[in-house]
Design a protein around this motif. Structure first.
Motif, PDB file in Angstrom:
ATOM      1  N   ASP A  30      -1.873  -7.416  -7.990  1.00  0.00           N
ATOM      2  CA  ASP A  30      -1.111  -8.610  -7.566  1.00  0.00           C
ATOM      3  C   ASP A  30      -0.861  -9.539  -8.740  1.00  0.00           C
ATOM      4  O   ASP A  30       0.130 -10.260  -8.761  1.00  0.00           O
ATOM      5  N   TRP A  58       4.164 -20.003  -2.160  1.00  0.00           N
ATOM      6  CA  TRP A  58       4.839 -19.267  -3.236  1.00  0.00           C
ATOM      7  C   TRP A  58       6.349 -19.229  -3.046  1.00  0.00           C
ATOM      8  O   TRP A  58       7.109 -19.123  -4.011  1.00  0.00           O
ATOM      9  N   SER A  87       2.689 -11.818  -9.888  1.00  0.00           N
ATOM     10  CA  SER A  87       2.731 -13.285  -9.911  1.00  0.00           C
ATOM     11  C   SER A  87       2.848 -13.842 -11.320  1.00  0.00           C
ATOM     12  O   SER A  87       3.047 -15.052 -11.490  1.00  0.00           O
ATOM     13  N   ASN A 113      -3.901 -13.580   3.176  1.00  0.00           N
ATOM     14  CA  ASN A 113      -2.821 -13.668   4.157  1.00  0.00           C
ATOM     15  C   ASN A 113      -3.439 -13.874   5.539  1.00  0.00           C
ATOM     16  O   ASN A 113      -4.125 -12.988   6.057  1.00  0.00           O
ATOM     17  N   ILE A 136      -0.968 -12.245  -0.253  1.00  0.00           N
ATOM     18  CA  ILE A 136       0.153 -13.179  -0.257  1.00  0.00           C
ATOM     19  C   ILE A 136       0.661 -13.407   1.159  1.00  0.00           C
ATOM     20  O   ILE A 136       1.003 -12.452   1.875  1.00  0.00           O
TER      21      ILE A 136
END
Length: 289
Positions: free
Chosen positions: A15, A249, A19, A50, A243
């Protein structure tokens, strides 16, 4: 340069590549650059962030496999290659005092020994440019700080035939950058643009923290990659356990981001070639040599 350019991005967890610098990587892939993500750990101790997936027994029991599958999807979206260095996630310690790190984790490895795995990958892939984190890890996660340590040592030793002789033929990368996409300049520009349009900004608390954070990092390199922000976001959403697609985001519209701040930023940390700052290309000084 007559040979294909090669970029290696060294990251701590699956991840992180989506990002930090993801749009840059997608841009270079579109231009024919060979891009490899080196992922230090499997993200085994990452929290399920999440809220829609929290409490899922299968995910909790098989987090390593789930995160590997997410990484494969993100990798395909970005069009990059990816290799695991095979270290175990250290987790993010919380509390006062902080608890000890778990035995055997990445952050507790001997730096010299751990660097060998990255040197081997560098010598196999032969990157011209590397990206990693600064000495603070971007933020003080122990795995991010360890990623910085092995990246710096690997950059300095991969070209030395006397170091790690078992790791293959020496190869010297030419430039090393720190990811600095989370910077005050960008955040302030987006914050003010949102407010000017009568929209809510998710960055107020970030900017307050920066007031007491000490010196700002030096941004040397601004890579234009706004056309690839959508690919970046798709890759990030692929990391579904980490996420929330409805989270902060994604609160800034892509058209506003492209208008106000269409670049990703880096800090040039090491260079074996001459270049003029500021740059708009990680391969500045390399392409024409």
């Amino acid at each position: 340069m007559t040979e294909q350019l090669r970029l290696m991005a060294v990251h701590a967890h699956p991840d992180d590549e989506s990002s930090k610098g993801a749009a840059t990587m997608a841009k270079y892939v579109s231009e024919g650059v060979d891009v490899l993500v080196a992922t230090c750990t499997g993200g085994e101790r990452g929290s399920i962030l999440n809220p829609k997936l929290q409490g899922d027994a299968y995910i909790e029991e098989h987090i390593h496999e789930v995160r590997a599958k997410e990484m494969a999807e993100a990798r395909d979206i970005l069009g990059v290659k990816q290799e695991w260095l095979g270290f175990v996630d250290s987790g993010l310690p919380e509390g006062d005092p902080l608890p000890p790190l778990p035995e055997g984790c990445f952050a507790l490895q001997d730096v010299e020994e751990a660097t060998g795995a990255l040197v081997k990958l560098i010598r196999e892939f032969k990157p011209h440019v590397m990206t990693t984190y600064d000495e603070n890890g971007g933020y003080p996660h122990p795995d991010h700080i360890m990623t910085h340590k092995i990246s710096m040592l690997a950059f300095e030793t991969a070209g030395d035939p006397t170091r790690y002789p078992e790791a293959g033929e020496p190869w010297q990368p030419l430039k090393l950058y720190y990811n600095q996409g989370f910077n005050r300049q960008r955040t302030l520009a987006l914050h003010e643009a949102l407010l000017a349009r009568g929209m809510e900004s998710p960055y107020g608390e970030w900017l307050e923290r920066w007031l007491t954070a000490g010196r700002e990092r030096t941004l040397t390199t601004f890579v234009p990659c706004g056309d690839f922000f959508e690919i970046r976001d798709k890759a990030l959403i692929a990391h579904a356990t980490q996420i929330d697609p409805d989270g902060g985001w994604f609160r800034v519209p892509l058209d506003l981001q492209r208008e106000v701040w269409p670049t990703e930023e880096y800090e040039l940390a090491k260079s074996r070639v001459g270049t003029s700052l500021p740059e708009d290309d990680l391969f500045a000084g390399i392409r024409n040599n």
